[in-house]
Scaffold this active site. Structure first.
Site, short mmCIF file in Angstrom:
data_model
loop_
_atom_site.label_atom_id
_atom_site.label_comp_id
_atom_site.label_asym_id
_atom_site.label_seq_id
_atom_site.Cartn_x
_atom_site.Cartn_y
_atom_site.Cartn_z
N VAL A 9 0.70 -0.94 -0.12
CA VAL A 9 0.08 -0.32 0.42
C VAL A 9 0.27 0.39 0.08
O VAL A 9 2.37 1.20 0.51
CB VAL A 9 -1.01 0.28 1.03
CG1 VAL A 9 -2.02 -1.17 0.79
CG2 VAL A 9 -0.27 -0.02 2.52
N SER A 10 0.53 2.07 -0.19
CA SER A 10 1.89 3.86 -1.01
C SER A 10 2.09 4.14 0.31
O SER A 10 2.62 5.19 0.65
CB SER A 10 0.70 4.82 -1.92
OG SER A 10 0.43 3.69 -2.86
N THR A 11 0.88 4.46 1.49
CA THR A 11 1.06 5.05 3.02
C THR A 11 0.71 4.35 3.85
O THR A 11 0.11 3.37 3.78
CB THR A 11 0.14 5.81 2.78
OG1 THR A 11 -1.32 5.80 3.00
CG2 THR A 11 0.47 7.65 1.20
#
Length: 195
Positions: A9-11
């Site tokens: 996931v990006s964050t």
């Protein structure tokens, strides 16, 4: 042969639940998780995964953009994993990207073609996200929204506690606490005063 899963996931705020549910259904031996951008493959869990994978292992990933969002690097990693490490890769939401099947020339051609298209889409989406984010930040700035930490003002008694600290009566931590600031802010304000 071991079965591994990879989740990205990006964050830190984003949830990996959707990917985790799908991978747990496959009863993989171990899942590697990164909460980091897909702009490159310099991710801690991914690097551990690479070191763990052995010839004949299977790597499951929910979608190609979870593997990465850089067209060239996705291609390079795919080749490295499948050709050099001789690992099979299964992209769950794209059955054509399953290296366990159709290992003949036509199957390889189709899978390479689909990989190129999806890698292109992943990078294009990443670039679109960045552009939308930039536009949103600019719009917020126009409206007067301030970004970053709020500035901690120096209290009137700051010099008093600095002097107590300098003469050794209190520690820097105590001085910072009395000024209602972190130790890093305390030292930053000291530096600002010197300048």
């Amino acid at each position: 042969m071991n079965k591994y899963g990879y989740i990205r996931v990006s964050t830190l705020e984003q949830k990996e639940d959707r990917q985790l549910i799908e991978l747990k259904k496959l009863k993989v031996d171990k899942i590697f998780l990164d909460k980091q951008s897909g702009k490159n493959f310099e991710r801690p869990a991914y690097q551990r995964l690479i070191c763990t994978l052995q010839k004949g292992d299977i790597l499951y990933v929910l979608s190609i953009d979870r593997l990465g969002r850089n067209y060239k690097e996705i291609q390079e990693q795919w080749r490295y994993l499948t050709k050099e490490k001789e690992v099979d890769i299964v992209v769950l939401d794209m059955p054509l990207l399953d290296t366990r099947t159709a290992k003949d020339l036509l199957g390889t051609f189709i899978s390479d073609l689909v990989l190129q298209v999806l890698s292109f889409v992943a990078q294009t989406e990443r670039e679109s996200i960045r552009e939308r984010q930039k536009q949103g930040i600019n719009a917020a700035k126009i409206k007067g929204v301030k970004f970053g930490r709020p500035c901690v003002t120096v209290p009137e008694n700051f010099s008093f506690f600095v002097n107590l600290w300098k003469c050794g009566s209190i520690s820097a931590e105590e001085a910072a606490k009395n000024c209602n600031m972190s130790i890093a802010t305390f030292y930053r304000r000291l530096k600002d005063q010197k300048n």
